[in-house]
Design a protein around this motif. Structure first.
Motif, PDB file in Angstrom:
ATOM      1  N   THR A  85       0.816  -1.215   0.000  1.00  0.00           N
ATOM      2  CA  THR A  85       0.000   0.000   0.000  1.00  0.00           C
ATOM      3  C   THR A  85       0.847   1.262   0.000  1.00  0.00           C
ATOM      4  OG1 THR A  85      -0.119  -0.053   2.426  1.00  0.00           O
ATOM      5  CG2 THR A  85      -1.885  -1.176   1.195  1.00  0.00           C
ATOM      6  N   ARG A  86       2.157   1.118   0.120  1.00  0.00           N
ATOM      7  CA  ARG A  86       3.041   2.284   0.126  1.00  0.00           C
ATOM      8  C   ARG A  86       3.639   2.450  -1.260  1.00  0.00           C
ATOM      9  NH1 ARG A  86       8.689   3.526   1.335  1.00  0.00           N
ATOM     10  NH2 ARG A  86       8.852   5.599   2.280  1.00  0.00           N
ATOM     11  N   THR A  87       2.958   3.210  -2.092  1.00  0.00           N
ATOM     12  CA  THR A  87       3.448   3.474  -3.437  1.00  0.00           C
ATOM     13  C   THR A  87       3.632   4.967  -3.628  1.00  0.00           C
ATOM     14  OG1 THR A  87       1.194   3.520  -4.321  1.00  0.00           O
ATOM     15  CG2 THR A  87       2.362   1.412  -4.408  1.00  0.00           C
ATOM     16  N   ALA A  88       4.480   5.297  -4.578  1.00  0.00           N
ATOM     17  CA  ALA A  88       4.819   6.700  -4.828  1.00  0.00           C
ATOM     18  C   ALA A  88       3.585   7.483  -5.243  1.00  0.00           C
ATOM     19  CB  ALA A  88       5.881   6.790  -5.911  1.00  0.00           C
ATOM     20  N   PRO A  89       3.396   8.677  -4.685  1.00  0.00           N
ATOM     21  CA  PRO A  89       2.233   9.483  -5.045  1.00  0.00           C
ATOM     22  C   PRO A  89       2.518  10.354  -6.260  1.00  0.00           C
ATOM     23  CG  PRO A  89       3.455  10.586  -3.320  1.00  0.00           C
ATOM     24  CD  PRO A  89       4.199   9.304  -3.612  1.00  0.00           C
ATOM     25  N   MET A  90       1.459  10.813  -6.879  1.00  0.00           N
ATOM     26  CA  MET A  90       1.578  11.935  -7.803  1.00  0.00           C
ATOM     27  C   MET A  90       1.972  13.162  -6.991  1.00  0.00           C
ATOM     28  SD  MET A  90       0.803  11.719 -11.119  1.00  0.00           S
ATOM     29  CE  MET A  90      -0.313  11.059 -12.356  1.00  0.00           C
TER      30      MET A  90
END
Length: 626
Positions: free
Chosen positions: A443-448
């Motif tokens: 669930t920890r993915t890079a944000p825009m």
């Protein structure tokens, strides 16, 4: 410039809704994953029965839109996109038949032996007839066989997708090595050649699918990964791996593979596939997380097909990019493959060293920079100062770091649209890799990076060399408008001296509303004045959206038959070349998007010129003085 509108009209013909049978009577082709060899192998002979036929297939989801395509298959089985794989040990005899179930004459090439002195022998198969062909797989490597339609003796394109091809692989052992095969193809169809503004509708595919429906690979830390990537199209494709270097073990053309010795192998992050060529690569994942492998031409990874192939009722015309869904899933399409590297059991998150190098990068835009078009650019600052909101630089300002020293880069988005930044060639943790909604894990993915927001990137560059930082969002617009820049990593104790260390960045610009290839942001770049009899380093980068380029350095700026100067190759993609390849050579280079090359040159006094040739030309005058 070949930016194509990757859109499909809502109506491809009667009954074009997903799940219906839009092409009645046509068999549904499967997407070929190239894990099965066609035919029957017995006593050193591979017997295979091929049939060419009209088909349909679903390039996106299995419930998405079906499209027409001519395709090869085996008798008694469904056709496949691309066609069947013929794979056996070198020395195997192939006994094949080809039945033409198409209404046109079929001409097949590529079912032949390879090597010096080999010749093409086309097989002509009239409609409804069958022809036999036999040949020996006589050399190792990967090759393509292709079918072409003829009418009245002339080649023709009925718009059925350019999927009439398959792959031949010759192995050196009875059991193939543990590898996965990725095959590039493209589908095209001219919907209405008479309509105003009509153009080709094109898909770019890996193994018959577009992202996010392309193959997904899962590995664990320390696995040895081997891929064979084959270009079944008429164009070049620079394939790029995020986060890791891969070793080039072989590469080949339509006629012959070159299998490299240990001394010939190179480590790169981008390798350019030539039309109907291939490359075999090996790499080892050393950091967990999600990564991507893709063609580095943004025109080949465009998001614009997302709505036309997955939706039940696709709307007509081009669709705007959505920003309310993960960029990785909805912001890309085409030639992209997803890779997940699993951590070991009970693994803990890596400790981030305190940064000793800090940089702030402002993502800026200026309206009317290219006439009616905006310009986008990166502006770097040290400390707490801030640039004017409309100041931009194309290419963006270079970031200069030191190998082995922890760095922190704060990206501040001052544009009116979201963005994300990829650190091309840098070996870093997945979360910072720059593919929003994908880079990271779980669930920890890079944000825009939203407008007026920022994102902090941390990494410790493990090697010195020439790298790139560039947008990884809405690339056809943001890269084309200027969001790319050099990232230079020096050895400890070195200082970057722009008097002797020069960046030549091939990118784009707009002139009279048209995208053109530019050098350092201009089709008429400023003259370069350098010292003669002093060693200089030139870092050459291509960040165009769809253009391979040829760069040549001529010894005279006046004579039309100027001779080339000489330089010494020293690095590719930030990795030093093997000694046998770090040689002096004529200053001529073919470079694809996403590639970087480093050369050294000690110029003589006098005038010269650097010419970048592509769809448009850029010339830089160079003067060397004692």
């Amino acid at each position: 410039m070949r930016i194509v509108a990757f859109v499909l009209l809502a109506s491809l013909g009667p009954g074009s809704r997903p799940g219906a049978a839009p092409f009645l009577g046509r068999p549904m082709a499967r997407a070929n994953d190239f894990q099965r060899t066609a035919g029957v192998l017995r006593n050193g002979v591979l017997v295979v029965k091929l049939v060419a036929q009209r088909a349909q297939w679903r390039p996106a989801s299995d419930t998405g839109v079906a499209l027409p395509a001519d395709a090869f298959g085996e008798e008694g089985a469904a056709p496949s996109v691309p066609g069947p794989l013929l794979r056996a040990k070198v020395g195997t005899r192939v006994e094949a038949t080809i039945r033409n179930a198409l209404p046109e004459t079929l001409v097949v090439s590529g079912l032949r032996e390879r090597g010096p002195g080999s010749k093409e022998s086309e097989i002509r198969v009239p409609p409804g007839q069958t022809r036999a062909v036999s040949f020996t797989i006589n050399v190792p490597g990967a090759y393509v066989y292709v079918g072409q339609l003829r009418a009245g003796g002339e080649p023709m394109d009925r718009g059925h997708g350019f999927q009439l091809f398959g792959v031949i692989i010759g192995d050196t052992t009875d059991i193939p090595p543990p590898e996965r095969v990725l095959v590039v193809s493209f589908w095209n169809r001219l919907i209405d050649s008479t309509a105003k503004g009509s153009d080709e509708r094109i898909l770019f595919l890996f193994n018959g699918k577009i992202w996010p429906h392309t193959p997904r690979f899962t590995y664990t830390l320390g696995d040895t990964v081997r891929w064979r990537v084959i270009d079944g199209s008429f164009g070049e494709h620079p394939v790029h791996l995020h986060g890791f270097y891969f070793r080039v073990d072989s590469r080949g053309s339509a006629d012959l593979d070159s299998i490299y010795t240990a001394e010939q192998r190179r480590w790169v992050v981008t390798e350019n596939l030539q039309a109907f060529g291939n490359v075999t690569l090996t790499w080892v994942p050393t950091r967990a997380g999600n990564w991507v492998f893709h063609c580095h031409k943004p025109a080949h990874t465009s998001y614009m097909l997302r709505y036309t192939l997955d939706n039940v009722d696709p709307p007509p015309g081009p669709q705007p990019m959505r920003h309310d869904v993960p960029h990785a899933i909805d912001g890309m399409s085409g030639l992209v493959v997803g890779v997940t590297v699993l951590p070991p059991a009970n693994a803990t998150a890596p400790r981030e060293a305190p940064p000793a190098q800090r940089v702030r990068v402002f993502v800026q835009e200026r309206a009317g920079y290219y006439g009616t078009r905006e310009g986008l650019g990166f502006v770097t600052v040290n400390g707490n100062t801030e640039p004017a909101r409309d100041s931009i630089r194309i290419p963006g300002a270079p970031i200069v770091l030191t190998r082995g020293v922890p760095a922190q880069v704060t990206v501040v988005n001052r544009m009116s649209n979201p963005t994300a930044v990829h650190w091309h060639g840098i070996e870093l943790e997945s979360f910072y890799d720059g593919v929003a909604g994908w880079s990271g894990a779980g669930t920890r993915t890079a944000p825009m990076i939203s407008p007026n927001d920022s994102f902090i990137v941390r990494f410790t560059p493990p090697r010195a060399g020439t790298f790139i930082y560039h947008t990884h969002t809405d690339d056809l617009r943001q890269v084309a408008s200027g969001l790319y820049a050099p990232l230079i990593v020096l050895e400890p104790g070195e200082r970057w001296d722009p008097e002797t260390d020069h960046v030549l960045m091939i990118g784009g610009a707009y002139e009279n509303g048209q995208y053109v290839v530019a050098l350092n942001g201009s089709t008429a770049p400023r003259a370069l004045h350098i010292r003669a009899a002093v060693r200089h380093r030139f870092r050459i980068i291509n960040m165009t959206v769809d253009e391979d380029a040829d760069l040549s350095w001529f010894a005279s700026s006046l004579a039309s038959d100027s001779t080339l100067v000489s330089w010494r190759a020293i690095a590719k993609d930030g990795a030093n070349l093997p000694d046998r390849m770090a040689t002096a050579r004529s200053a001529m280079l073919h470079i694809a998007p996403g590639e970087t090359y480093d050369f050294e040159i000690t110029p003589r006094a006098g005038d010269s010129r650097i010419v970048v040739s592509s769809a448009s030309n850029s010339t830089m005058a160079v003067t060397a003085r004692d």
